[in-house]
Design an enzyme around this catalytic site. Structure first.
Site, PDB file in Angstrom:
ATOM      1  N   LYS A   1      94.978  64.395  51.770  1.00 50.30           N
ATOM      2  CA  LYS A   1      93.779  64.210  50.939  1.00 50.30           C
ATOM      3  C   LYS A   1      93.983  64.671  49.516  1.00 50.30           C
ATOM      4  O   LYS A   1      93.388  64.123  48.592  1.00 50.30           O
ATOM      5  CB  LYS A   1      92.586  64.956  51.546  1.00 50.30           C
ATOM      6  CG  LYS A   1      92.079  64.323  52.808  1.00 50.30           C
ATOM      7  CD  LYS A   1      90.659  64.755  53.084  1.00 50.30           C
ATOM      8  CE  LYS A   1      90.106  63.996  54.276  1.00 50.30           C
ATOM      9  NZ  LYS A   1      88.748  64.373  54.589  1.00 50.30           N
TER      10      LYS A   1
ATOM     11  N   LYS B   1      95.182  55.040  59.704  1.00 48.45           N
ATOM     12  CA  LYS B   1      94.024  55.367  60.536  1.00 48.45           C
ATOM     13  C   LYS B   1      92.794  54.606  60.047  1.00 48.45           C
ATOM     14  O   LYS B   1      92.629  54.417  58.841  1.00 48.45           O
ATOM     15  CB  LYS B   1      93.806  56.882  60.401  1.00 48.45           C
ATOM     16  CG  LYS B   1      92.760  57.466  61.287  1.00 48.45           C
ATOM     17  CD  LYS B   1      92.620  58.964  61.040  1.00 48.45           C
ATOM     18  CE  LYS B   1      91.695  59.259  59.885  1.00 48.45           C
ATOM     19  NZ  LYS B   1      91.070  60.596  59.913  1.00 48.45           N
TER      20      LYS B   1
ATOM     21  N   LYS C   1      86.464  56.008  57.041  1.00 46.93           N
ATOM     22  CA  LYS C   1      85.218  55.631  56.385  1.00 46.93           C
ATOM     23  C   LYS C   1      85.441  55.161  54.968  1.00 46.93           C
ATOM     24  O   LYS C   1      84.606  54.507  54.380  1.00 46.93           O
ATOM     25  CB  LYS C   1      84.316  56.868  56.302  1.00 46.93           C
ATOM     26  CG  LYS C   1      83.970  57.453  57.623  1.00 46.93           C
ATOM     27  CD  LYS C   1      83.394  58.861  57.475  1.00 46.93           C
ATOM     28  CE  LYS C   1      83.025  59.352  58.861  1.00 46.93           C
ATOM     29  NZ  LYS C   1      82.555  60.720  58.891  1.00 46.93           N
TER      30      LYS C   1
HETATM   31  P1  AMP Z   1      85.392  62.725  60.473  1.00 42.98           P
HETATM   32  O1  AMP Z   1      84.676  61.452  60.291  1.00 42.98           O
HETATM   33  O2  AMP Z   1      86.671  62.803  59.698  1.00 42.98           O
HETATM   34  O3  AMP Z   1      84.523  63.924  60.316  1.00 42.98           O
HETATM   35  O4  AMP Z   1      85.880  62.749  61.993  1.00 42.98           O
HETATM   36  C1  AMP Z   1      85.018  63.102  63.058  1.00 42.98           C
HETATM   37  C2  AMP Z   1      85.683  62.902  64.397  1.00 42.98           C
HETATM   38  O5  AMP Z   1      86.056  61.528  64.585  1.00 42.98           O
HETATM   39  C3  AMP Z   1      86.967  63.719  64.587  1.00 42.98           C
HETATM   40  O6  AMP Z   1      87.019  64.170  65.927  1.00 42.98           O
HETATM   41  C4  AMP Z   1      88.048  62.705  64.318  1.00 42.98           C
HETATM   42  O7  AMP Z   1      89.258  63.021  64.968  1.00 42.98           O
HETATM   43  C5  AMP Z   1      87.442  61.442  64.893  1.00 42.98           C
HETATM   44  N1  AMP Z   1      88.006  60.253  64.226  1.00 42.98           N
HETATM   45  C6  AMP Z   1      87.823  59.857  62.941  1.00 42.98           C
HETATM   46  N2  AMP Z   1      88.523  58.739  62.674  1.00 42.98           N
HETATM   47  C7  AMP Z   1      89.169  58.408  63.828  1.00 42.98           C
HETATM   48  C8  AMP Z   1      90.059  57.345  64.202  1.00 42.98           C
HETATM   49  N3  AMP Z   1      90.408  56.402  63.344  1.00 42.98           N
HETATM   50  N4  AMP Z   1      90.516  57.338  65.481  1.00 42.98           N
HETATM   51  C9  AMP Z   1      90.161  58.288  66.371  1.00 42.98           C
HETATM   52  N5  AMP Z   1      89.327  59.308  66.073  1.00 42.98           N
HETATM   53  C10 AMP Z   1      88.839  59.381  64.824  1.00 42.98           C
END
Ligand code: AMP
Ligand code: TRP
Length: 341
Positions: free
Chosen positions: A118, A203, A206
Site C-alpha cells: 500500500k 487480488k 474495492k
Molecule cells: P477489507 O475489505 O480489506 O477490510 O477486507 C475484509 C475481509 O475481506 C478480510 O478478511 C479480507 O481478507 C477479505 N478479503 C478482501 N478481499 C478479498 C479477496 N479478494 N479474496 C478473499 N478475501 C478477501
C-alpha cells in the site's frame, strides 16, 4: 500456552472504504455467517479506524460504515446472535492499540507485506500515514480486546493474524502472565483469495481502476452476468481434473468462485463440468452468482434506506462489545502498571 482456557470467541472486521466485493463476501462474511451458532461467541466489526489510515471523505466514511453494516446484516449476520458494531464507538480498541505499539517491534512491522504494497517504496513510502504503518497493532488490539480465539479472514490477512499471535506471546512473556490467547486464523475453502476478473495475478479489491474487474455486492443481476461473461480467461476449455488448473490463474479463479458460492470443492466443480467450454461455464457461473448475490443486494438496499435503524443496531452492538472489552482493557492496564486511582 494454548487457547483452551479461553471461551471460544470469533472476531473479524471489514474496512468501510469503498463498497463490499465478492472477495469480502467469500473470504469473510459468508463464513462469519456460518460460524454463528452454539460453538462460538461471534463479534463482527466495521473497522472505521482502520479505514482512515488512508484518506477518507468524512461523509463517504459515515455512509460506507452503514453500507458495510447493511451488507453484513443482509448476508445473514444476526444482531441477536452476534455482536455487530463499528470500531470507533468502542474507544478501548485505540487504547489497547497504544499498549501494543509499545509491545510490537519496528522490525516486525517492517516485514508486513500489506504495508509495503500500500505504501510503495522510496519517497512514496515516506508519505504514507503513521497509522498505516501501525495498522497491524490496531488489528491485534481488535482481536485481543475480546480474547478472541478464532479469526476468519481471507488469505491476505494471514500475516496480520500471525503478528497478533506474536504480540500476544510477547506481552504474556514480558509481564509473566497468561493473559492474551494466541488466536488462530481461520482460512479454509476455495474463496480465500478471490482474484481480479481482468487479471488473475491480482487480488479482487474495492479500489481497482475498472469496475469490470470486481463484483460489488450492490451490483444488479445484469451487471453481475455481464462481468462474469466478460471475465478474462485463456482460450482452453476447463480441464478434466483440478491439476489442469495450475498455471491457469483466471480459469482457477472462476472455478474457485463457483466452488465457494455453491459450497462445493474445486474438484467437484470440475467433475460437474469436465472439459466444458467458457460458453457453457461462464453463464452457469453468472446464474449461480446472481442467484446467491441478488437477494443480498436487494436486502442491502432496503436496509440502507433506514439509516436510523442501522445506527441503532450499531450503537446497541457497541454497548455489548464494551461489556467484554472494558474489563479486559482494565486488567491490561493493571498488568502493565498503569495507575487507575
Ligand atoms: P477489507 O475489505 O480489506 O477490510 O477486507 C475484509 C475481509 O475481506 C478480510 O478478511 C479480507 O481478507 C477479505 N478479503 C478482501 N478481499 C478479498 C479477496 N479478494 N479474496 C478473499 N478475501 C478477501
Ligand atoms: N485488516 C483487515 C483487512 O484489511 C481488517 C481488520 C481489521 C480485521 N481488524 C481486524 C480482520 C481484526 C480480522 C480481525 O482486511
Amino acid at each position: 500456552m494454548t487457547a483452551t482456557k479461553f471461551t471460544p470467541r470469533v472476531f473479524s472486521g471489514i474496512k468501510p472504504s469503498g463498497g463490499l466485493t465478492l472477495g469480502n463476501y467469500l473470504g469473510a462474511i459468508k463464513r462469519w455467517v456460518d460460524m454463528q451458532g452454539p460453538s462460538f461467541e461471534t463479534v463482527y466489526c466495521v473497522v472505521d479506524l482502520h479505514a482512515i489510515t488512508v484518506w477518507q471523505d468524512p461523509k463517504d466514511l459515515r455512509d460506507g460504515t452503514r453500507e458495510v453494516a447493511a451488507g453484513m446484516l443482509a448476508s445473514g449476520i444476526d444482531p441477536e446472535k452476534s455482536i455487530l458494531f463499528n470500531q470507533s464507538q468502542v474507544p478501548e480498541h485505540a487504547e489497547l492499540a497504544w499498549i501494543f505499539n509499545c509491545v510490537a517491534r519496528v522490525g516486525w512491522m517492517n516485514r508486513m507485506t500489506q504495508f509495503k504494497d500500500k505504501a510503495g517504496s522510496g519517497k512514496d513510502a515516506e508519505k504514507a500515514s503513521l497509522g498505516l504503518y501501525a495498522y497491524p497493532s490496531l488489528m491485534a488490539a481488535d482481536i485481543l480486546l475480546y480474547h478472541a480465539t478464532h479469526v476468519p479472514v481471507g488469505e491476505d490477512q494471514k500475516q496480520h493474524v500471525e503478528l497478533t499471535r506474536d504480540i500476544a506471546a510477547k506481552f504474556n512473556h514480558d509481564f509473566g502472565v497468561d493473559f492474551f490467547p494466541l488466536a488462530t486464523p481461520v482460512i479454509e475453502g476455495p474463496g480465500m483469495r478471490v482474484m481480479n476478473l481482468r487479471d488473475g495475478s491480482k487480488k479482487m479489491s474495492k479500489s481497482g481502476e475498472s469496475d469490470m474487474e470486481r463484483i460489488n455486492m450492490t451490483d444488479d443481476a445484469d451487471t453481475i452476468s455481464k462481468k462474469f461473461k466478460k471475465a478474462k480467461t485463456d482460450p482452453e476449455p476447463l480441464p478434466e481434473t483440478v491439476e489442469g488448473l495450475s498455471s491457469r490463474p483466471e480459469a482457477k479463479n472462476l472455478v474457485d468462485i463457483y466452488a465457494a458460492l455453491s459450497n462445493m470443492t474445486a474438484e467437484q466443480v470440475i467433475a460437474q463440468y469436465p472439459g466444458a467450454g467458457w460458453g457453457t461455464f461462464k453463464p452457469a457461473l453468472a446464474d449461480l452468482a446472481v442467484d446467491k448475490l441478488a437477494p443480498i443486494s436487494t436486502e442491502m438496499k432496503r436496509l440502507m434506506a433506514d439509516k436510523a435503524e442501522i445506527d441503532r443496531l450499531l450503537a446497541r452492538g457497541a454497548e455489548r462489545a464494551r461489556e467484554i472489552a472494558t474489563p479486559i482493557l482494565r486488567q491490561t492496564y493493571d498488568i502493565v502498571g498503569l495507575l487507575r486511582s
